[in-house]
Design an enzyme around this catalytic site. Sequence first.
Site, PDB file in Angstrom:
ATOM      1  N   ASP A   1      -9.769  -3.463  -6.096  1.00  0.00           N
ATOM      2  CA  ASP A   1      -9.030  -2.328  -5.555  1.00  0.00           C
ATOM      3  C   ASP A   1      -9.111  -1.167  -6.537  1.00  0.00           C
ATOM      4  O   ASP A   1      -8.727  -1.296  -7.701  1.00  0.00           O
ATOM      5  CB  ASP A   1      -7.564  -2.726  -5.330  1.00  0.00           C
TER       6      ASP A   1
ATOM      7  N   SER B   1       0.838  -1.196   0.000  1.00  0.00           N
ATOM      8  CA  SER B   1       0.000   0.000   0.000  1.00  0.00           C
ATOM      9  C   SER B   1       0.874   1.248   0.000  1.00  0.00           C
ATOM     10  O   SER B   1       1.721   1.414  -0.876  1.00  0.00           O
ATOM     11  CB  SER B   1      -0.967  -0.044   1.187  1.00  0.00           C
TER      12      SER B   1
ATOM     13  N   HIS C   1      -7.928  -4.529  -1.532  1.00  0.00           N
ATOM     14  CA  HIS C   1      -6.693  -3.846  -1.144  1.00  0.00           C
ATOM     15  C   HIS C   1      -6.178  -4.417   0.181  1.00  0.00           C
ATOM     16  O   HIS C   1      -6.928  -4.619   1.128  1.00  0.00           O
ATOM     17  CB  HIS C   1      -6.975  -2.350  -1.000  1.00  0.00           C
TER      18      HIS C   1
END
Length: 414
Positions: free
Chosen positions: A346, A242, A376
């Site tokens: 995502d 991320s 995600h």
Amino acid sequence: MPSVGVKIYSVFFKLWLRHRLQSLAAVAGPDPDPAAAAFGVSCRPDEATAPANPAFSAADGVASKDLHIDPNSSLSVRIFLPTPPPQHAHAHLLAHPRRASDPTPAPASNGAAPYRGYLPHALASPRAPASARRRLPIVVQFHGGGFATGSSSATANDAFCRRVAKLCDAIVVAVGYRLAPESRYPAAFEDGVKVLKWIAKQANLAMMSKVGGGVDTFGASTVEPWIAAHGDPARCVLLGASCGANIADYVTRKTVEDSKQFDPIKVVAQVLMYPFFIGSVPTHSEIRLANSYFYDKSTCILAWRLFLSEKEFNLDHPAANPLAPGRGGPPLKCMPPTLTVIAEHDWMRDRAIAYSEELRKVNVDSPVLDYKDTVHEFATLDVFLKTPQAQACAEDIAIWMKKYISLRGHEFSY
């Protein structure tokens, strides 16, 4: 599609995350105290953390320990070391006197082998067994959390790093960078650079300690034994999840720009897991999946507002958009091989794919792994760690990574 349970959990997770980010924004205000920003925080007190235990776990054969490497900030690392040396290696190492810098043995629990300590100067002795001289690649890992949450010692991050250390047979250095809004951009990025320079320093100190088969005590007290004795700085991989992927890419660009300041570190590859990329012109996935599971677009924009100062806030900021016009930095053709991991549900997936495509256009090995029915942080969030997709993702990363960290090459390729 994700299961009903995942959908329900996602709703509560998004409410919790948005409330948390809004609370942080309210407390910090538009301009945090500069003195507080200089030191900052690297872990929220209400987050679950896994204790560092310098005893090799009977479950995974991986040891870990925490180090505070910068006295001027809260920057810290958690180091993971796989596979204990055999007993005869312990006997040889323990024949040498201990140094103040060596960790004290920890009591074994649940059948774990007690950690006895590695001494860097054992490498200088021709009598040292091969297992004591074994060099492992180094994976520098940056956790996710929207720059404002998470830590290197969080339970989920600890489990993920242990998995990577075991699968890749590598030392993993998880970076506990400073969090926003107490420390805004570029604090987290600078911390990533500092950690890589710290690892390079350990390698240089280890080389300085070997003088004619003896030991030079200059700087020996600052040597980190796990890195100095077993780390191979010439086989370094940066891995980010991320927002950690944004940090990894930034640090990689810095090593490409000026490799001499990181010598003898050589970044041979990087892994970007569902990178936290965004831009002012929305992509197809940003429109179609704007209200996606766990991390929706509006909440992530709030995280960017916490990370970037009010004057700097821009969705095409160099930290946010790797393909923004005028970003600067080294040419893409100079970047190392880059593996990109994306999730089907995502909203950030299209921009990650676009970055990978630009790397391939200039002949950089940059495959994309796209996982079906995933969201995600599907491989690094605590609720997903034991799922087949999370385990398969870690295994796939290890297979690809071994092409660049294996001394003899690797038979698998994408």
